[in-house]
Enzyme design. Structure first.
Site, PDB file in Angstrom:
ATOM      1  CB  CYS A   2      -0.841   0.139   1.340  1.00 22.58           C
ATOM      2  SG  CYS A   2      -1.806  -1.480   1.438  1.00 22.58           S
ATOM      3  NE  ARG A  27       4.175   1.541  -1.511  1.00 25.21           N
ATOM      4  CZ  ARG A  27       5.306   1.180  -1.524  1.00 25.21           C
ATOM      5  NH1 ARG A  27       6.160   1.484  -2.266  1.00 25.21           N
ATOM      6  NH2 ARG A  27       5.385   0.260  -0.495  1.00 25.21           N
ATOM      7  CD1 TRP A  97      -1.632  -5.698  -2.663  1.00 27.60           C
ATOM      8  CD2 TRP A  97      -2.465  -4.788  -4.648  1.00 27.60           C
ATOM      9  NE1 TRP A  97      -1.792  -6.504  -3.699  1.00 27.60           N
ATOM     10  CE2 TRP A  97      -2.168  -6.168  -4.835  1.00 27.60           C
ATOM     11  CE3 TRP A  97      -2.993  -4.155  -5.342  1.00 27.60           C
ATOM     12  CZ2 TRP A  97      -2.328  -6.628  -5.913  1.00 27.60           C
ATOM     13  CZ3 TRP A  97      -3.158  -4.752  -6.782  1.00 27.60           C
ATOM     14  CH2 TRP A  97      -2.948  -5.947  -6.871  1.00 27.60           C
ATOM     15  CG  ASN A 123       3.217  -0.747   2.828  1.00 34.04           C
ATOM     16  OD1 ASN A 123       2.738  -1.832   2.409  1.00 34.04           O
ATOM     17  ND2 ASN A 123       4.327  -0.417   2.557  1.00 34.04           N
ATOM     18  N   GLY A 124       1.864  -3.172   5.066  1.00 39.01           N
ATOM     19  CA  GLY A 124       2.642  -4.409   5.623  1.00 39.01           C
ATOM     20  C   GLY A 124       1.392  -5.235   6.104  1.00 39.01           C
ATOM     21  CD  GLU A 520       6.606 -16.929 -17.013  1.00 38.25           C
ATOM     22  OE1 GLU A 520       5.889 -17.409 -17.815  1.00 38.25           O
ATOM     23  OE2 GLU A 520       6.539 -15.746 -16.790  1.00 38.25           O
ATOM     24  CE  LYS A 524       7.277 -12.666 -18.537  1.00 38.75           C
ATOM     25  NZ  LYS A 524       5.966 -13.391 -18.067  1.00 38.75           N
ATOM     26  CD  GLU A 527       4.818 -11.412 -21.772  1.00 34.70           C
ATOM     27  OE1 GLU A 527       3.712 -11.412 -21.865  1.00 34.70           O
ATOM     28  OE2 GLU A 527       5.101 -12.032 -20.659  1.00 34.70           O
ATOM     29  CG  HIS A 543      11.667 -36.859 -30.601  1.00 34.62           C
ATOM     30  ND1 HIS A 543      11.617 -38.164 -31.114  1.00 34.62           N
ATOM     31  CD2 HIS A 543      12.457 -36.936 -29.152  1.00 34.62           C
ATOM     32  CE1 HIS A 543      12.207 -38.893 -30.101  1.00 34.62           C
ATOM     33  NE2 HIS A 543      12.567 -38.398 -28.867  1.00 34.62           N
ATOM     34  CE  LYS A 657       0.104  -7.344 -14.856  1.00 34.03           C
ATOM     35  NZ  LYS A 657       1.181  -8.257 -15.025  1.00 34.03           N
TER      36      LYS A 657
HETATM   37  C1  F6R Z   1       2.622 -13.129 -19.249  1.00 30.70           C
HETATM   38  C2  F6R Z   1       1.395 -12.695 -18.927  1.00 30.70           C
HETATM   39  C3  F6R Z   1       0.081 -13.320 -19.150  1.00 30.70           C
HETATM   40  C4  F6R Z   1      -0.658 -13.625 -18.035  1.00 30.70           C
HETATM   41  C5  F6R Z   1      -1.984 -14.325 -18.411  1.00 30.70           C
HETATM   42  C6  F6R Z   1      -2.973 -14.544 -17.422  1.00 30.70           C
HETATM   43  O1  F6R Z   1       3.786 -12.412 -18.894  1.00 30.70           O
HETATM   44  O2  F6R Z   1       1.331 -11.961 -17.857  1.00 30.70           O
HETATM   45  O3  F6R Z   1       0.352 -14.511 -19.925  1.00 30.70           O
HETATM   46  O4  F6R Z   1      -0.137 -14.434 -17.220  1.00 30.70           O
HETATM   47  O5  F6R Z   1      -2.830 -13.412 -19.079  1.00 30.70           O
HETATM   48  O6  F6R Z   1      -3.360 -13.539 -16.487  1.00 30.70           O
HETATM   49  P1  F6R Z   1      -3.851 -13.767 -15.124  1.00 30.70           P
HETATM   50  O7  F6R Z   1      -2.830 -14.437 -14.280  1.00 30.70           O
HETATM   51  O8  F6R Z   1      -3.912 -12.246 -14.794  1.00 30.70           O
HETATM   52  O9  F6R Z   1      -4.926 -14.538 -15.317  1.00 30.70           O
END
Ligand code: F6R
Length: 662
Positions: A2, A27, A97, A123-124, A520, A524, A527, A543, A657
Site C-alpha cells: 500500500c 502501490r 492494495w 503498509n504491511g 515461462e 518472457k 512478449e 524429435h 495486462k
Molecule cells: C505474461 C502474462 C500473461 C498472463 C495471462 C494470465 O507475462 O502476464 O500471460 O499471465 O494473461 O493472466 P492472469 O494471471 O491475470 O489470469
C-alpha cells in the site's frame, strides 16, 4: 503493498496529501483515505476505489460546505462545529492494495479506535492480528473492519488509557502517546510502515517502520512522511530513509528520530536529485525492472506469514486462512487451471505435487478446459491461478468446475477480484500490484504458494517424513535472500543480453521442473523483445526442434536436476556443433557445463541441513524449488534484450495486462 503519506506544516494538508497519494497509486488502488487533525478532532474521509473517487467526494463536500458557510455567515466557528478537513494543517493518507478484508469503504484506511481519537495508516501485514483481535475483544473492544490494521489503533488507545508511564520520582502516572505507540509496536509481529495521529496531539505525527519502506521528507516549516520518494519530491528533496525498528515524531519544525532501543538518533538527510517520473518507479527505468527487483520482498511476504515456527526454525505450514481441508490429501488427482504465465506456474505445480505429495496433476489451459467436456467429479480439488483474478477464460473454467461440484481453490494476487469472490476459498500471493504487462513477481509468488500446498499435502499423505518436510521449509525460507543475491549479479545477464539480443531464434530447454520453467522463460522473451522464442523438453530436441538450430540460434538450458546433467551436456554439444550459442542456468558450485556452454549463470543452491540422505537419493527434494530462482535470470535477459531492441518493456505491442475478453 500500500502507499502511506503524512504532512504537518503551515499549509492546508489535504491537497498535499492527495497529490502525494497520486504518486503512490502504483502501490495499490483498491481504496483511498485521509485523516486530518483539525483542532482537537480527527476527521476521516475514505472510500473504496481510486484516489479520484475520494477527490470527487471531497469536492462535493467542499461545495456543500461553502453553501453552508454562506448560510451561516453570522455563526462562530464554535457554533458550526469548526470541523474542517479543508483547513487542517496536519494529516495522514493511504492508498490501499487489499490484503486482509475485501476492498470496501469500511476496510479502507485510515483506521481509528472506537472514539476516533487515534487514526492509523499502515503498509504491511500484521501476522498476529487475530491473536491481538481476540485479546482486545476480551477487553471489550469492538471492531468495524476485517483488516489487520485496525488492531493497531485500538492497541494504542488501550495502552494510552490503561498503562500511563510512571514517573520514578513522583510515582505518578502520566499518559504518554509515544509510550503507548511503543508498547503497541512491541506487540506486533509482521511488517509495517505506520503513520499515526492522535486527537489530543495536533502538533505531531508518529511514524514507525519494520520491513516496509518509509521515508521522511524534511521541508522548511513542514515535514512529510511517505512510502516512497515520489510522494514528497514536489515539496522537498531532503530525505531521511528510516531504518528497520526506527520510530520518529514529526513536528512542523523538527523531526525526532529514535532507534529500536528508544535512543535518540541523528543522521544527515540524503539529497535526492531524481526526476519525479524516475522516482515513481523507485529509481528503476521501468516498472518491469522494479518488479523483478521486488521479488525478494514479494516472496518473503507470501511465505513468512504462513510458516509456523518453533524457536527460529519453520516447522509447519499454517493454512488457517483457507480452511485447509485435510480431506484434499485423500485425493490422488488435482486439476490446476490457468492461462499464460499462470499456466506455466501450474506446470511447475504439476511436478511439485507429483514429487512432494505423490498426487497426479492435470495442468490445464483455461481456454481449452472450458470448451472440453472435462472429467470432473463432485468434491474434486480444482486450483485456479490468476494474477488479476479477472481473466475471462480462467473465470469461465472456474465456473464450469463449480457447476460440476468441484471445490475451487483460487490462487490470485488481487483481493476482491471476481475470482476471489466466486471461488470456494482463496490463497493470496502477496506480491503487491504488478503494473508491467509481463508478469514476473506474480509468477514466482504463485510458485511459492504451490510449493506450500504441495508440501502440506505431502506431509499429510506421509510422502515426506518430518526431517525432509522441515528441510524443505528451511530451503524455501532461504529463497527470498537467494533471489536478492541473484539480482545483485544482474550485470552478468545484462552483458550477455547486449551480445545476444539480435539472435533471430531463441530456444529454451530443460527436463522436468527445468522444462516447466523454460516455458515461462520463453514467453518472457517473446512478449517484450519480439524475438521468436520457444520452449521444449530437452529430450524432444532430436524429435524435431534441432532442425531449426543454426548460427542465428541461442539455446538457453535450465539444468538443476543433477542426475540428468550428462544428458543436458549432450544436448548442449548437439546444438553447439550446429553453430548455436548457449547459456546454461545451473546451481552455484557446479562445473558440469563450464567447458561445453558459452556462458553459465549460477543460481544459489539451498543449504540443506543435516543432509545424510544423499545416498538414499532423497536429496532430489532440494532441487525442487529451483524454478523460483531460475526464472529470475531469464526475466532479466528478456528485459535487457527488450531494451537493446529499443522496445518499451512495460507496454509490449498488442498485449494487455488483463485479458478480460475471449
Ligand atoms: C505474461 C502474462 C500473461 C498472463 C495471462 C494470465 O507475462 O502476464 O500471460 O499471465 O494473461 O493472466 P492472469 O494471471 O491475470 O489470469
Amino acid at each position: 503493498m500500500c502507499g502511506i503519506t503524512g504532512y504537518i506544516g503551515g499549509e492546508a494538508a489535504l491537497p498535499i496529501l492527495l497529490s502525494s497519494l497520486k504518486k503512490l497509486e502504483y502501490r495499490g488502488y483498491d481504496s483511498a483515505g485521509v485523516a486530518l487533525l483539525d483542532g482537537g478532532d480527527i476527521l476521516v474521509r475514505k472510500t473504496k476505489g481510486r484516489i479520484s473517487v475520494l477527490e470527487e467526494k471531497l469536492a462535493s463536500e467542499e461545495k456543500t460546505e461553502a453553501k453552508t458557510e454562506a448560510e451561516t455567515e453570522a455563526k462562530t466557528e464554535a457554533e458550526t462545529g469548526g470541523k474542517n478537513v479543508f483547513g487542517a494543517n496536519a494529516g495522514i493518507g493511504h492508498t490501499r492494495w487489499a490484503t486482509h478484508g475485501e476492498p470496501s469503504d469500511v476496510n479502507s484506511h485510515p483506521h481509528t479506535d472506537e472514539a476516533d481519537s487515534i487514526a492509523v495508516v499502515h503498509n504491511g501485514i500484521i501476522e498476529n492480528y487475530l491473536v491481538l483481535r481476540d485479546w482486545l475483544y476480551e477487553r471489550g473492544v469492538s471492531f468495524r473492519s476485517e483488516t489487520d490494521t485496525e488492531v493497531i489503533a485500538h492497541l494504542v488507545t488501550y495502552y494510552y488509557q490503561n498503562e500511563p508511564e510512571v514517573n520514578p520520582g513522583t510515582g505518578l502516572g502520566t499518559r504518554n502517546i509515544l509510550g503507548a505507540v511503543r508498547r503497541t509496536l512491541s506487540r506486533l509481529q509482521g511488517s509495517y510502515a505506520l503513520a499515526i495521529i492522535a486527537a489530543g496531539y495536533r502538533d505531531r505525527i508518529i511514524v514507525a517502520r519494520k520491513d516496509s519502506p518509509l521515508i521522511i521528507g524534511l521541508g522548511r516549516g513542514e515535514n512529510l512522511v511517505a512510502s516512497d520518494i515520489p510522494a514528497i519530491l514536489s515539496r522537498t528533496r531532503e530525505v531521511l530513509f528510516m531504518e528497520d525498528g526506527e520510530l520518529a515524531v514529526l513536528y512542523r519544525d523538527r523531526v525526532d528520530l529514535f532507534n529500536e532501543q528508544g535512543n535518540s538518533v541523528t543522521r544527515p538527510p540524503t539529497h535526492i536529485d531524481w526526476t519525479e517520473e524516475a522516482a515513481e518507479k523507485g529509481g528503476y527505468a521501468h516498472f518491469m525492472l522494479k518488479e523483478i527487483h521486488d521479488q525478494p520482498k514479494a516472496l518473503q511476504d507470501t511465505l513468512r506469514p504462513r510458516l509456523r515456527r518453533s524457536g527460529d526454525k519453520p516447522v509447519d505450514i499454517d493454512f488457517d486462512e483457507i480452511n485447509f481441508d485435510p480431506r484434499w490429501a485423500k485425493r490422488d488427482r488435482v486439476v490446476i487451471i490457468a492461462c499464460g504465465t499462470a499456466w506455466h506456474a501450474a506446470m511447475v505445480g504439476k511436478y511439485a505435487f507429483e514429487e512432494l505429495a505423490r498426487i497426479g496433476v492435470e495442468a490445464d489451459i483455461a481456454s481449452e478446459f472450458r470448451y472440453r467436456n472435462p472429467l470432473l467429479a463432485p468434491g474434486d480439488l480444482v486450483i485456479v491461478i490468476s494474477q488479476s483474478g479477472e481473466t475471462a477464460d480462467t473465470l469461465a473454467a472456474m465456473r464450469l468446475a463449480k457447476k460440476n461440484g468441484c471445490h475451487v481453490l483460487a490462487l490470485t494476487n488481487v483481493v476482491g477480484s471476481t475470482l476471489s469472490r466466486e471461488a470456494d476459498t482463496v490463497l493470496y500471493t502477496w506480491a503487491g500490484p504488478e503494473i508491467a504487462v509481463a508478469s514476473t513477481k506474480a509468477f514466482t509468488t504463485q510458485l511459492m504458494c504451490l510449493y506450500l500446498l504441495a508440501l502440506k499435502l505431502g506431509r499429510i499423505r506421509g510422502c515426506l517424513d518430518e526431517g525432509n518436510f522441515r528441510r524443505c521449509l528451511a530451503a524455501l525460507e532461504q529463497i527470498p535472500g537467494q533471489c536478492a543475491e541473484l539480482l545483485a549479479k544482474q550485470d552478468v545477464i545484462q552483458r550477455f543480453a547486449s551480445r545476444q539480443f539480435n539472435k533471430t531464434k531463441v530456444f529454451f530447454m530443460g527436463r522436468q521442473y527445468d522444462y516447466a520453467v523454460s516455458l515461462e522463460n520463453a514467453l518472457k522473451l517473446k512478449e517484450i523483445s519480439y524475438t521468436h522464442s520457444e520452449a521444449f523438453a530437452a529430450g524432444e530436441l532430436k524429435h524435431g526442434p534441432i532442425a531449426l538450430v543454426d548460427k542465428t540460434t541461442l539455446v538457453v538450458a535450465a539444468a538443476t536436476r543433477v542426475s540428468l546433467f550428462d544428458k543436458v551436456v549432450s544436448n548442449i554439444r548437439e546444438v553447439s556443433s550446429r553453430g548455436a550459442s548457449t547459456l546454461v542456468i545451473t546451481w552455484e558450485g557446479e562445473s558440469a557445463f563450464t567447458k561445453t556452454a558459452d556462458e553459465v549463470f549460477f543460481i544459489p543452491a539451498p543449504l540443506w541441513e543435516d543432509d545424510k540422505t544423499e545416498a538414499a537419493g532423497q536429496n532430489r527434494f532440494r532441487e525442487c524449488f529451483s524454478p523460483i530462482l531460475s526464472a529470475v535470470p531469464a526475466q532479466l535477459f528478456a528485459y535487457y534484450c527488450s531494451i537493446q531492441r529499443g522496445n518499451d518493456p512495460d507496454k509490449p505491442r498488442n498485449l494487455a495486462k488483463s485479458v478480460t475478453v475471449e
